[in-house]
Each structure stands twice: as structure tokens, then as C-alpha cells.
Design an enzyme around this catalytic site. Structure first.
Site, PDB file in Angstrom:
ATOM      1  N   GLY A  34      72.600   7.887  34.326  1.00  0.00           N
ATOM      2  CA  GLY A  34      73.065   8.514  35.570  1.00  0.00           C
ATOM      3  C   GLY A  34      71.989   9.440  36.123  1.00  0.00           C
ATOM      4  O   GLY A  34      70.830   9.400  35.682  1.00  0.00           O
ATOM      5  N   GLY A  48      72.490   7.343  28.640  1.00  0.00           N
ATOM      6  CA  GLY A  48      73.145   7.526  29.936  1.00  0.00           C
ATOM      7  C   GLY A  48      72.137   7.477  31.075  1.00  0.00           C
ATOM      8  O   GLY A  48      71.266   8.343  31.165  1.00  0.00           O
ATOM      9  N   HIS A 107      56.221  11.661  64.262  1.00  0.00           N
ATOM     10  CA  HIS A 107      55.235  10.720  63.728  1.00  0.00           C
ATOM     11  C   HIS A 107      54.004  11.483  63.258  1.00  0.00           C
ATOM     12  O   HIS A 107      53.559  12.385  63.945  1.00  0.00           O
ATOM     13  CB  HIS A 107      54.816   9.724  64.825  1.00  0.00           C
ATOM     14  CG  HIS A 107      53.749   8.780  64.366  1.00  0.00           C
ATOM     15  ND1 HIS A 107      54.022   7.698  63.566  1.00  0.00           N
ATOM     16  CD2 HIS A 107      52.407   8.784  64.589  1.00  0.00           C
ATOM     17  CE1 HIS A 107      52.894   7.054  63.308  1.00  0.00           C
ATOM     18  NE2 HIS A 107      51.888   7.696  63.921  1.00  0.00           N
TER      19      HIS A 107
END
Ligand SMILES: Cc1cc2nc3c(=O)[nH]c(=O)nc-3n(C[C@H](O)[C@H](O)[C@H](O)COP(=O)(O)OP(=O)(O)OC[C@H]3O[C@@H](n4cnc5c(N)ncnc54)[C@H](O)[C@@H]3O)c2cc1C
Length: 452
Positions: free
Chosen positions: A177, A175, A433
């Protein structure tokens, strides 16, 4: 008689209880195991603790390029588990404190609905009366009927994998996911040989295809078997078919990460006529079931299996009970994969925009163009920020981010989508920034340029 009784003390149940208690409702919370539910005890928090341990190991081991001299770097799994357990315990105490603060009565036991206003506690036989009931019983791992899974000590669900005592040499993850990929990230970072076997043709199927491709480049120690259907398991041998070919992979441990099923059995739903199916309890936009006075929230509804969705549903249910109806902007619920780097997103992917016939514009900015990302990850680092906007209006429709801080950044985009913000709004926002979040500003500027 309580004003409100809540079945299940996970993030849906305890957040609803806190809100109801704070609003002055006489509230009881029935929990059969530990406060905090799956999220705190077997889900979000334990996995993030272990993933942080793996990240610290990665930094210690791979930081010589930054001038860090660290020799004999090792990983002590019992210590990582002890750190996780200690802090899960502290958070559990925090929830108990909150319940106390808001005068929520916590009742330990398994609640079963005897009528829409009556809940019986199985262990004691006590009967509790309430004007309203919220069902928040959550979900449990769903183990598919693959021959050789049941009773096989090599096969574990996430519940058990979170308390193993030694690192396996190899792990097969069935799986691809979120749960499967977070464990794949954890174990592969620690040097465990990991194979992910996924039936679909790509992992993380809800995620933007272009961004998944970029994220996958960082899963260096992971082998992917995609479009692969597991046929059987024998001991540590997983047999799977990919079209005409049948292949096998050997692993010391096998994680069954094939989804979770709602806890709807044994809680009296049939007896009182609450409508549900195998996906969960049916609810309307105010989280009301078909039975007057009975609500359902969180994983048990099958609407979204995320802790913050459960909390949002709890808020809506309590507000509806208080007579101040609210609703959830489902299109603005963010998701995060806490791998390294993280992936996060909200709203539409490009494929979804196409499928809906939306006339859209997009921009994908490579993460290495960003100052902070570059100095921390170097030129070989993988990541991106991708935005999708409606062409005619510039309204933001979706975003996907892959970079180490993606999970901490995505809420801003959720806020933008829930307020119908446009690309122009993003361009006029001042981003700090240097931060990786500036990738979003760059993507917004590129879209602004293209729509003129
Ligand atoms: C490994 C893993 C990692 C995850 N990571 C994340 C993540 O990073 N972010 C995220 O958003 N989500 C994550 N999730 C999903 C998240 O844990 C769930 O979406 C969330 O816990 C759902 O909350 P809930 O309140 O609906 O149910 P739950 O958290 O499942 O809580 C339900 C509670 O109800 C109790 N209960 C059940 N039946 C009864 C009864 N009859 N009487 C009394 N009590 C009962 C259970 O004991 C349980 O405590 C993860 C899940 C797993 C398994």
C-alpha cells in the site's frame, strides 16, 4: 462547561479545534501524546522529510548527465533523521501557536468518555463537561497475527522504522500500500535491497492499473512478490506462498505495513453506546455518531485514512455544530504516493468506471512527450497522465498522474471534479508552460478530439 471538547490532536482534531475556536466556541483539545498526531509525528511529515533526503541523494549521485560533478556522495541517516526531527518540532510549535491564537485550551492526557457530555482524563481523574464532543483518536498500525512477528526485533511498523539509527542492508516490506511503497522508495533509492511482498496481484490497489505499471518501472531496486501470502517469519526470514510454491526472502529489517486500525478501544464508546465496528466509528454525512451531540472524524471513522480527509471531516463536523451544515465530496478527495516519481489521483480509475457501467472516454499521455519532464528526466523517464471522462457529457470523472510533481498538481483536478468541470473546461484553461501539468491539457485535448 466547554461548547466543544475534542479527543485527539491529529490533523482531524486540531484543525477542527482551530475552526471551532476561531468561530468563538469555547473549545478544549485533549491529546495524550504530541500535537499533530500520526500525521506530523509518525506519518505524513516525517516520511516526506526522509523521502526528500533520499531525492537529494539521488540528484547528487545521478546528475553527471546534467553537468553536475559530485564525487564521494554518501548518505548520513542520523543527519536526515535530525533534519526531520527539527522540522517536525517546529511544526508542532506552530500547532500550539494556532491553538493559543484561537483560545483553544490544550489538555495533556488520555480522555475517556464517561457520558455524551463528560470526558474523564485518566491520568489526573479530572472531569470535563462539554455540550458537544468530537472523537478524533485516529489509528495505529495493525499487526496481523503472522507466526513469528510478535517479539521479533527484525519486525518493525512504520512508527519504529522512522527512528532507526543505521541503514539496513536489506528490507522486506509486507504490504504494497502507500506506506509500504513510500518506504520501499526511500530505502531502495539509498541502495538498500528491498523486496515488497503483497497478497493482492498488484501494489497500490486503489490506483489505476495502467498507471501502476508505469510507476513500477521506476522502482528499479525493488523486487516484487505479488499474490504472495506471508505464512511465517523467523528472525529475518519471511516465508510466503504464491499459489502452490512456498518461497523465502531474507532481510535485516521487515516492515509490517499491512494497514492501520482505528483507536476505538478504551475511550468509553461502549459505555455511552456509540456504534462502531473493527473498521471504525459509524458516522453520517455530517460526522454525527448515533449518540446525540457526539461526532467522530478522521481515521477513527474508517472512511478514509488521509490527513486531508481528516481535516475535511473536522470542518464538516464543526460546521454542523455551528448550524451551517456542509458535506464532503468523497469523489473529489485526492491521494498522493510520494515515491520518486510521485503518483497522484482523484476520482474514478478506469476499472472503477467499468465496474459502475459508466460509458466513458479516456486518454493516457506518456510523460516523456512533455517538455519539462523530458529535460529533467530524459527519454528513459517513466510517467503519464490519464484522464477519464463521461462520454455523453464530457464531465471529468477521474485522473491519475505519475511524474515528479504529481502531488502538487492533483488539487486542480480535485477542484475540477468537485465543480463538475468538463473536458471542455480543462481545454479552455490556460496551463503554464513549460510544466508537467500540461500533460493534463494534452490528455483533455485528446479526449475532446475523440468525443468531437
Ligand atoms: C507512515 C505514514 C505516512 C503517512 N503519510 C500520509 C500522507 O503523506 N498524506 C496523508 O494524507 N496521510 C498520510 N498518512 C495518514 C495520516 O497520518 C492520517 O490519515 C492522519 O494522521 C489521521 O488524522 P487523525 O486526526 O484522524 O488521527 P491521528 O493523526 O492518528 O491523531 C489522533 C491523535 O489522537 C490521540 N489520541 C488517541 N486516543 C486518545 C485519547 N483517548 N485521549 C487523548 N488523545 C488521544 C493520539 O495520540 C493522536 O495524536 C500517513 C500515515 C502513516 C502512518
Amino acid at each position: 462547561m466547554y461548547d466543544l471538547l475534542i479527543l485527539g490532536g491529529g490533523p482531524g482534531g486540531y484543525v477542527a479545534a482551530e475552526r471551532a475556536g476561531a468561530a468563538g466556541l469555547r473549545t478544549a483539545l485533549v491529546e495524550r501524546a504530541d500535537l499533530g498526531g500520526t500525521c506530523l509525528n509518525r506519518g505524513c511529515i516525517p516520511t516526506k522529510s526522509l523521502l526528500h533526503s533520499a531525492k537529494a541523494f539521488h540528484y547528487a549521485k545521478d546528475s553527471s548527465k546534467f553537468g553536475v560533478v559530485a564525487t564521494d556522495v554518501g548518505f548520513d541517516l542520523p543527519k536526515a533523521m535530525a533534519w526531520k526531527n527539527e522540522h517536525v518540532g517546529k511544526l508542532r510549535q506552530g500547532i500550539a501557536f494556532l491553538m493559543n491564537k484561537h483560545k483553544v485550551e490544550v489538555i495533556v492526557g488520555t480522555g475517556v468518555l464517561a457520558s455524551p457530555t463528560r470526558v474523564r482524563i485518566s491520568e489526573t481523574g479530572a472531569e470535563l463537561e462539554a455540550k458537544r464532543v468530537i472523537i478524533a483518536t485516529g489509528s495505529i498500525p495493525s499487526v496481523p497475527p503472522i507466526p513469528g512477528v510478535r517479539g521479533n526485533p527484525a519486525c518493525l511498523t512504520s512508527d519504529e522504522l522512522l527512528s532507526i539509527e543505521t541503514l539496513p542492508r536489506s528490507l522486506a516490506v509486507i504490504g504494497g500500500g502507500v506506506i509500504g511503497m513510500e518506504f520501499a522508495s526511500f530505502f531502495s533509492t539509498l541502495g538498500v535491497s528491498v523486496t515488497v511482498i503483497e497478497m493482492l496481484d498488484e501494489i497500490l490497489p486503489f490506483m489505476d492499473r495502467e498507471a501502476v505499471g508505469i510507476l513500477k518501472r521506476s522502482f528499479k531496486g525493488v523486487r516484487f512478490a505479488l499474490g504472495a501470502k506471508v505464512e511465517s517469519i523467523e528472525g529475518g526470514t519471511v516465508r510466503y506462498s504464491t499459489g502452490d510454491a512456498t518461497e523465502t526472502v531474507e532481510a535485516e529489517r521487515i516492515l509490517i505495513a499491512t494497514g492501520r486500525k482505528p483507536v476505538v478501544d478504551g475511550i468509553g464508546l461502549d459505555a455511552i453506546g456509540v456504534a462502531f465496528d473493527r473498521r471504525g466509528i459509524a458516522v453520517d454525512e455530517s460526522m454525527r455518531t448515533n449518540v446525540e451531540g457526539v461526532y467522530a472524524i478522521g481515521d477513527v471513522t474508517g472512511r478514509s485514512q488521509l490527513a486531508h480527509s481528516a481535516e475535511a471531516m473536522g470542518r464538516v463536523a464543526v460546521d454542523s455544530i455551528l448550524g451551517t451544515p456542509a458535506r464532503i465530496r468523497w469523489d473529489a478527495i485526492p491521494w498522493v504516493v510520494y515515491s520518486y516519481p510521485e503518483a497522484a489521483g482523484v476520482g474514478l480509475t478506469e476499472d472503477e468506471a467499468k465496474a459502475k457501467g459508466v460509458d466513458y472516454v479516456k486518454a493516457t499521455i506518456p510523460a516523456r512527450s512533455n517538455g519539462r519532464f523530458l529535460v529533467e528526466q530524459g527519454i528513459t523517464g517513466n510517467g503519464c497522465a490519464k484522464l477519464i471522462a463521461e462520454k455523453a457529457t464530457g464531465r471529468l470523472l477521474g485522473a491519475t498522474i505519475v511524474e515528479p510533481y504529481a502531488g502538487e498538481t492533483v488539487w486542480g483536478l480535485s477542484y475540477a471534479i468537485s465543480n463538475d468541470a468538463t473536458i471542455r473546461d480543462l481545454c479552455e484553461t490556460v496551463f503554464p508552460h513549460p510544466t508537467a501539468s500540461e500533460l493534463l491539457l494534452d490528455a483533455a485535448k485528446e479526449i475532446a478530439h475523440s468525443i468531437g
